[in-house]
Design a protein around this motif. Structure first.
Motif, PDB file in Angstrom:
ATOM      1  N   SER A   1       0.814  -1.210   0.000  1.00  0.00           N
ATOM      2  CA  SER A   1       0.000   0.000   0.000  1.00  0.00           C
ATOM      3  C   SER A   1       0.850   1.263   0.000  1.00  0.00           C
ATOM      4  O   SER A   1       0.387   2.325  -0.438  1.00  0.00           O
ATOM      5  N   GLU A   2       2.073   1.169   0.498  1.00  0.00           N
ATOM      6  CA  GLU A   2       2.968   2.325   0.529  1.00  0.00           C
ATOM      7  C   GLU A   2       4.216   2.133  -0.308  1.00  0.00           C
ATOM      8  O   GLU A   2       4.948   3.104  -0.545  1.00  0.00           O
ATOM      9  N   HIS A   3       4.473   0.904  -0.747  1.00  0.00           N
ATOM     10  CA  HIS A   3       5.717   0.646  -1.467  1.00  0.00           C
ATOM     11  C   HIS A   3       5.478  -0.043  -2.805  1.00  0.00           C
ATOM     12  O   HIS A   3       6.345  -0.754  -3.309  1.00  0.00           O
ATOM     13  N   GLY A   4       4.313   0.151  -3.357  1.00  0.00           N
ATOM     14  CA  GLY A   4       4.014  -0.444  -4.645  1.00  0.00           C
ATOM     15  C   GLY A   4       4.819   0.204  -5.765  1.00  0.00           C
ATOM     16  O   GLY A   4       5.515   1.204  -5.559  1.00  0.00           O
ATOM     17  N   PRO A   5       4.747  -0.361  -6.969  1.00  0.00           N
ATOM     18  CA  PRO A   5       5.506   0.204  -8.100  1.00  0.00           C
ATOM     19  C   PRO A   5       5.053   1.625  -8.423  1.00  0.00           C
ATOM     20  O   PRO A   5       3.869   1.887  -8.640  1.00  0.00           O
ATOM     21  N   GLY A   6       6.001   2.554  -8.411  1.00  0.00           N
ATOM     22  CA  GLY A   6       5.719   3.951  -8.734  1.00  0.00           C
ATOM     23  C   GLY A   6       5.200   4.775  -7.589  1.00  0.00           C
ATOM     24  O   GLY A   6       4.983   5.988  -7.751  1.00  0.00           O
ATOM     25  N   CYS A   7       4.999   4.178  -6.409  1.00  0.00           N
ATOM     26  CA  CYS A   7       4.419   4.920  -5.288  1.00  0.00           C
ATOM     27  C   CYS A   7       5.434   5.900  -4.699  1.00  0.00           C
ATOM     28  O   CYS A   7       6.617   5.567  -4.530  1.00  0.00           O
ATOM     29  N   VAL A   8       4.948   7.076  -4.382  1.00  0.00           N
ATOM     30  CA  VAL A   8       5.749   8.096  -3.706  1.00  0.00           C
ATOM     31  C   VAL A   8       5.139   8.319  -2.327  1.00  0.00           C
ATOM     32  O   VAL A   8       3.983   8.723  -2.198  1.00  0.00           O
TER      33      VAL A   8
ATOM     34  N   MET B   1       1.210   8.656  -3.342  1.00  0.00           N
ATOM     35  CA  MET B   1       0.737   9.135  -4.645  1.00  0.00           C
ATOM     36  C   MET B   1       1.555   8.485  -5.755  1.00  0.00           C
ATOM     37  O   MET B   1       2.670   8.019  -5.542  1.00  0.00           O
ATOM     38  N   GLY B   2       0.969   8.506  -6.926  1.00  0.00           N
ATOM     39  CA  GLY B   2       1.683   8.078  -8.128  1.00  0.00           C
ATOM     40  C   GLY B   2       1.826   6.584  -8.311  1.00  0.00           C
ATOM     41  O   GLY B   2       2.647   6.146  -9.127  1.00  0.00           O
ATOM     42  N   CYS B   3       1.061   5.771  -7.597  1.00  0.00           N
ATOM     43  CA  CYS B   3       1.180   4.309  -7.731  1.00  0.00           C
ATOM     44  C   CYS B   3       0.679   3.866  -9.106  1.00  0.00           C
ATOM     45  O   CYS B   3      -0.401   4.282  -9.558  1.00  0.00           O
TER      46      CYS B   3
ATOM     47  N   TYR C   1      -2.606  -1.318  -4.396  1.00  0.00           N
ATOM     48  CA  TYR C   1      -2.012  -2.438  -3.662  1.00  0.00           C
ATOM     49  C   TYR C   1      -2.922  -3.644  -3.593  1.00  0.00           C
ATOM     50  O   TYR C   1      -2.451  -4.786  -3.552  1.00  0.00           O
ATOM     51  N   GLN C   2      -4.243  -3.441  -3.574  1.00  0.00           N
ATOM     52  CA  GLN C   2      -5.143  -4.582  -3.479  1.00  0.00           C
ATOM     53  C   GLN C   2      -5.047  -5.487  -4.704  1.00  0.00           C
ATOM     54  O   GLN C   2      -5.186  -6.717  -4.605  1.00  0.00           O
TER      55      GLN C   2
END
Length: 209
Positions: free
Chosen positions: A108-115, A137-139, A143-144
């Protein structure tokens, strides 16, 4: 030949399951997801048991692995329903953490492209603990859906393992039955054992005449 091919395939599937389970366990630990952590732990143990049974021709161990494969599919279906909010379930609940904490999936916080950004509290607010609001932001993907993809992969591999485990158990059982049939109806040992005593009993009678 077919049994050997099935065993080799099942060994490969069990090895792949161990790799996928360890990868998933790492990210569940990072997200403090205690229910999936326990499920992954039991999954790893049963897969190792099934791998041992396949290598050592132990059909009972493979049967245990087969039963667990069905349960593992059901568990991952539940995880998919949880993250997609199906049937009254909610991904925002603390069900997977046993209501101990409010942690969410690590993705939820470390997905691809996440800031990930932390916004501190206003200076006028005085509390005993320092809190910060976290915004992501920017994911590229929510995450789900990443969790759903993980569970979908687990279901696919578990179904393959279930099918090949049933095949291997059937093949091993047939080999054992055919071996017992050939050895159990061989009359030569009984005939050979009984022939010599009868010959010895007749010999003194012949000499006395």
């Amino acid at each position: 030949m077919g049994c050997c091919s099935g065993r080799c395939t099942l060994i490969f599937i069990c090895t792949l399951q161990l790799v996928l389970a360890l990868e998933r366990q790492v990210f569940d630990f990072l997200g403090y997801q205690w229910a999936p952590i326990l499920a992954n732990f039991f999954h790893i143990i049963i897969v190792i048991l099934g791998l041992f049974g396949t290598i050592q021709y132990r059909p009972r161990y493979i049967v245990v692995y087969t039963v667990w494969a069905a349960l593992w599919v059901a568990w991952n279906v539940f995880i998919i329903c949880f993250y997609l909010d199906v049937g009254g379930l909610s991904k925002d609940s603390d069900l997977l953490t046993f209501n101990i904490s409010a942690h969410r999936s690590w993705w939820s916080e470390h997905g691809p492209g996440c800031v990930r950004r932390e916004v501190p509290q206003a200076p006028r607010v005085h509390t005993t603990e320092s809190h910060a609001y976290i915004t992501v932001m920017g994911c590229l993907m929510d995450y789900q859906y990443i969790e759903v993809m993980h569970s979908g992969t687990q279901i696919l591999v578990a179904l393959l393992g279930f099918v090949y485990a049933c095949y291997v158990v059937s093949a091993i059982t047939e080999e054992e039955d055919s071996f017992d049939f050939i050895g159990g109806f061989d009359p030569f040992p009984l005939y050979h054992v009984n022939e010599k005593p009868s010959h010895l009993l007749l010999k003194p009678m012949y000499l006395s005449t």
